[in-house]
Design an enzyme around this catalytic site. Structure first.
Site, mmCIF file in Angstrom:
data_model
loop_
_atom_site.group_PDB
_atom_site.id
_atom_site.type_symbol
_atom_site.label_atom_id
_atom_site.label_comp_id
_atom_site.label_asym_id
_atom_site.label_seq_id
_atom_site.Cartn_x
_atom_site.Cartn_y
_atom_site.Cartn_z
ATOM 1 N N TYR A 51 1.000 -1.400 0.348
ATOM 2 C CA TYR A 51 -0.259 0.492 -0.095
ATOM 3 C C TYR A 51 0.536 0.921 -0.047
ATOM 4 C CZ TYR A 51 -4.102 -2.050 0.235
ATOM 5 O OH TYR A 51 -5.129 -3.187 -0.887
ATOM 6 N N ASN A 86 -12.622 4.344 -7.345
ATOM 7 C CA ASN A 86 -11.289 4.880 -7.079
ATOM 8 C C ASN A 86 -10.925 4.823 -5.948
ATOM 9 O OD1 ASN A 86 -10.922 3.427 -9.274
ATOM 10 N ND2 ASN A 86 -10.811 5.662 -10.780
ATOM 11 N N HIS A 103 -15.446 2.185 -2.498
ATOM 12 C CA HIS A 103 -13.800 1.470 -2.103
ATOM 13 C C HIS A 103 -13.181 2.311 -1.187
ATOM 14 C CE1 HIS A 103 -15.390 -1.274 -5.557
ATOM 15 N NE2 HIS A 103 -15.967 -1.769 -4.128
ATOM 16 N N CYS A 111 -8.116 2.749 12.082
ATOM 17 C CA CYS A 111 -7.577 2.038 12.861
ATOM 18 C C CYS A 111 -8.092 0.441 12.550
ATOM 19 C CB CYS A 111 -7.694 2.678 14.282
ATOM 20 S SG CYS A 111 -7.447 0.951 15.458
ATOM 21 N N CYS A 131 -1.734 2.957 15.940
ATOM 22 C CA CYS A 131 -2.483 3.766 16.106
ATOM 23 C C CYS A 131 -2.563 4.697 17.057
ATOM 24 C CB CYS A 131 -4.057 3.415 16.164
ATOM 25 S SG CYS A 131 -5.386 4.568 16.904
ATOM 26 N N GLY A 171 -14.841 3.625 -17.504
ATOM 27 C CA GLY A 171 -13.733 2.630 -17.321
ATOM 28 C C GLY A 171 -13.992 1.455 -15.910
ATOM 29 N N ASN A 197 -15.737 3.477 -22.871
ATOM 30 C CA ASN A 197 -14.148 1.942 -22.226
ATOM 31 C C ASN A 197 -13.596 1.952 -22.901
ATOM 32 O OD1 ASN A 197 -13.192 -0.366 -21.018
ATOM 33 N ND2 ASN A 197 -14.854 -0.557 -19.428
ATOM 34 N N ALA A 215 -11.115 7.346 -21.630
ATOM 35 C CA ALA A 215 -11.700 7.746 -21.594
ATOM 36 C C ALA A 215 -11.541 9.672 -20.993
ATOM 37 C CB ALA A 215 -11.823 7.705 -19.674
HETATM 38 P P1 OAD Z 1 -10.570 -3.172 -13.980
HETATM 39 O O1 OAD Z 1 -8.965 -2.936 -13.725
HETATM 40 O O2 OAD Z 1 -10.919 -4.105 -13.435
HETATM 41 O O3 OAD Z 1 -11.072 -2.951 -15.072
HETATM 42 C C1 OAD Z 1 -10.375 -1.156 -15.284
HETATM 43 C C2 OAD Z 1 -11.205 -0.946 -16.707
HETATM 44 O O4 OAD Z 1 -10.689 0.301 -17.618
HETATM 45 C C3 OAD Z 1 -11.410 -2.326 -18.013
HETATM 46 O O5 OAD Z 1 -12.601 -2.408 -18.383
HETATM 47 C C4 OAD Z 1 -10.258 -1.681 -19.648
HETATM 48 O O6 OAD Z 1 -10.599 -1.745 -20.329
HETATM 49 C C5 OAD Z 1 -10.854 -0.206 -19.045
HETATM 50 N N1 OAD Z 1 -10.062 1.067 -19.551
HETATM 51 C C6 OAD Z 1 -8.477 1.077 -19.336
HETATM 52 N N2 OAD Z 1 -8.109 1.534 -19.418
HETATM 53 C C7 OAD Z 1 -9.332 3.246 -19.904
HETATM 54 C C8 OAD Z 1 -9.146 4.400 -20.152
HETATM 55 N N3 OAD Z 1 -7.663 4.976 -20.332
HETATM 56 N N4 OAD Z 1 -10.591 4.363 -20.951
HETATM 57 C C9 OAD Z 1 -11.520 4.096 -20.397
HETATM 58 N N5 OAD Z 1 -11.229 2.728 -20.067
HETATM 59 C C10 OAD Z 1 -10.350 1.950 -20.287
HETATM 60 O O7 OAD Z 1 -10.991 -1.806 -13.015
HETATM 61 P P2 OAD Z 1 -12.232 -1.678 -11.700
HETATM 62 O O8 OAD Z 1 -13.494 -1.890 -12.368
HETATM 63 O O9 OAD Z 1 -12.328 -0.119 -11.449
HETATM 64 O O10 OAD Z 1 -11.774 -2.842 -5.896
HETATM 65 O O11 OAD Z 1 -12.191 -2.507 -10.699
HETATM 66 C C11 OAD Z 1 -13.278 -2.463 -9.642
HETATM 67 C C12 OAD Z 1 -12.650 -3.472 -8.810
HETATM 68 O O12 OAD Z 1 -11.434 -4.446 -8.943
HETATM 69 C C13 OAD Z 1 -11.402 -2.027 -7.801
HETATM 70 O O13 OAD Z 1 -12.642 -0.648 -7.258
HETATM 71 C C14 OAD Z 1 -10.573 -2.651 -6.386
HETATM 72 C C15 OAD Z 1 -10.578 -4.216 -7.581
HETATM 73 O O14 OAD Z 1 -10.478 -5.154 -6.802
HETATM 74 C C16 OAD Z 1 -11.157 -3.165 -4.985
HETATM 75 O O15 OAD Z 1 -9.766 -3.374 -4.379
HETATM 76 C C17 OAD Z 1 -12.353 -3.955 -3.070
#
Ligand code: OAD
Length: 228
Positions: A51, A86, A103, A111, A131, A171, A197, A215
């Site tokens: 992290y 994000n 998220h 903590c 903490c 995205g 996307n 995007a």
């Molecule tokens: P993903 O990595 O699963 O998906 C990213 C999406 O963005 C994909 O569909 C890509 O095709 C698209 N993409 C990539 N570059 C792009 C651009 N320049 N413009 C538009 N689209 C683009 O990410 P999330 O769907 O956000 O959760 O993932 C959801 C959750 O899964 C996250 O919040 C995280 C992860 O595990 C936790 O950590 C709880």
């Protein structure tokens, strides 16, 4: 309008997505090793190292044209609720207000015992963030797999999705629930669903309009079209 953003909107700022085949974080790391409460209980040092690396990365990058376009869009429509999956805070740095952080936020500490946001103790024995109030380990203020979405964010996002006329998914691969269910709920309640996307996603079969492209390019074009 209800907007849901995912990792794709920050990709052009240099923040890695999760599921893109070569560059996604989950192509290089196993989520169960780094993003679960069990992993943190097993090896907090390893989780903190990961992290801290991601925090540094997020601090170094800047919001892109996509983030900025959403700030402008909020001024063009009667009401816009921005929900983001994000944890990078880039929407807020671009100037978006009232962002629903579904998220959490990677830049905040919480903590692990009390569950509330917390300051770091200056007297850590383990060398890990502790903490300042109770001395227990701090953790990043993010939602890990198997954990609940913060209640306020969940309720506000549900209401925005169910009450909007237009739902814009940007995205996101639309595979992680409950976030992925927001577009489905909006559709059921009669909203038009638009997706931006670079690839087809799990949501694509359900959308009314699919805008294919990065995007950072598509959102400014959409703005231009709306301004006529
Ligand atoms: P993903 O990595 O699963 O998906 C990213 C999406 O963005 C994909 O569909 C890509 O095709 C698209 N993409 C990539 N570059 C792009 C651009 N320049 N413009 C538009 N689209 C683009 O990410 P999330 O769907 O956000 O959760 O993932 C959801 C959750 O899964 C996250 O919040 C995280 C992860 O595990 C936790 O950590 C709880």
């Amino acid at each position: 309008m209800c907007v849901l953003t995912g990792a794709g909107i920050s990709a052009e700022s240099g923040v890695p997505t999760f599921r893109d085949a070569q560059t996604g974080l989950w192509a290089k790391f196993r989520p169960e090793d780094l993003a679960t409460p069990e992993a943190f209980a097993r090896d907090p040092r390893r989780i903190w190292e990961w992290y801290e690396w991601r925090r540094e990365l997020v601090r170094r990058v800047e919001p892109n044209a996509g983030h900025h376009a959403l700030v402008q869009l909020a001024g063009l429509v009667p009401r816009l609720t921005l929900v983001t999956q994000n944890v990078d805070g880039l929407h807020q740095r671009a100037g978006s207000t009232g962002v629903i952080e579904y998220h959490g936020n990677i830049l905040r500490d919480r903590c692990s015992a009390e569950g509330t946001l917390a300051e770091r103790s200056t007297l850590s024995i383990t060398g890990l963030p502790e903490c300042a109030r109770c001395g227990e380990l701090l953790r990043p203020d993010v939602v890990w797999f198997g954990e609940a979405i913060p209640r306020q964010a969940l309720l506000e996002a549900d209401a925005a999705a169910a009450g909007c006329d237009v739902f814009l998914a940007i995205g996101t691969a639309s595979v992680v629930y409950p976030a992925a269910g927001l577009a489905e709920s909006a559709k059921r309640c009669g909203a038009k669903v638009i997706e931006i996307n670079t690839e087809p996603t799990a949501l694509t079969p359900l959308v009314d309009v699919s805008l294919c492209g990065p995007a950072g390019a598509v959102l400014p074009q959409l703005l231009q079209a709306l301004r006529g």
